[in-house]
Design an enzyme around this catalytic site. Structure first.
Site, short mmCIF file in Angstrom:
data_model
loop_
_atom_site.label_atom_id
_atom_site.label_comp_id
_atom_site.label_asym_id
_atom_site.label_seq_id
_atom_site.Cartn_x
_atom_site.Cartn_y
_atom_site.Cartn_z
CG ASN A 1 -0.38 -0.21 2.52
OD1 ASN A 1 0.64 -0.87 2.66
ND2 ASN A 1 -0.99 0.36 3.55
CB ILE A 2 1.79 3.67 -2.24
CG1 ILE A 2 2.70 2.48 -2.54
CG2 ILE A 2 2.55 4.99 -2.33
CD1 ILE A 2 3.20 2.42 -3.98
CG ASN B 1 -1.04 11.48 -1.82
OD1 ASN B 1 -1.60 12.53 -1.54
ND2 ASN B 1 -0.01 11.41 -2.63
CE1 TYR C 1 -4.80 11.05 5.12
CE2 TYR C 1 -7.00 10.88 6.06
CZ TYR C 1 -5.65 11.12 6.21
OH TYR C 1 -5.16 11.44 7.45
CD GLU D 1 -5.48 -5.72 -1.54
OE1 GLU D 1 -4.77 -4.72 -1.30
OE2 GLU D 1 -6.55 -5.95 -0.95
CB CYS E 1 -11.00 -2.18 -0.01
SG CYS E 1 -10.25 -1.64 -1.56
CB CYS F 1 -8.67 -4.52 -3.94
SG CYS F 1 -7.45 -3.21 -3.66
ZN ZN Z 1 -8.06 -2.27 -1.68
#
Ligand code: ZN
Length: 137
Positions: A39-40, A42, A45, A52, A89, A92
């Protein structure tokens, strides 16, 4: 040789998660090898991206045409944390439905193995792509 889940755990160590402090890693097995993602986040948000999708987009951008399965790990999820706090989520799940078969296995660290069809039984679809990841000229 490490398992797909171990590679997902390793990928989580690269997470950029200064806001959530919740590192996540993913790994996908494809016809072009294994690709990983983290996960990246910012400061804005909405621009944050999940592990994924990073793994899937890396795979597709490197020429993968078949994604066989995916492994996911939330390496700092507390022991005994509920399964729902470790699940992919909705965004994804929809992206997975674009590139993985309904019967593809999704391995979720601390939860187990389930199929994509169990994760997202009724994905949005605009017909069936003629060839995964390849647009027609
Ligand atoms: Zn996700």
């Amino acid at each position: 040789m490490s398992t797909l889940l171990e590679q997902a755990r390793d990928a989580a160590k690269q997470a950029y998660a200064p806001y959530s402090h919740f590192p996540v890693g993913a790994a996908v097995e494809t016809d072009c090898g294994v690709f990983t993602g983290c996960n990246i986040e910012n400061a804005s948000y909405g621009l944050t991206i999940c592990a994924e999708r990073v793994a899937l987009w890396k795979a597709i951008s490197e020429g993968a045409t078949r994604i066989e399965r995916l492994a996911l790990s939330c390496i700092q999820a507390p022991e005994g944390a509920p399964a729902e706090s470790r699940m992919p989520c909705g965004a994804c799940r929809q992206v997975m439905a674009e590139f993985l078969a309904p019967e593809a296995q999704i391995e979720i660290d601390g939860v187990g193995v389930i199929t994509l069809a169990e994760l997202l039984p009724q994905p949005f679809q605009l017909g069936t792509p003629s060839c995964l990841g390849k647009t027609q000229p």
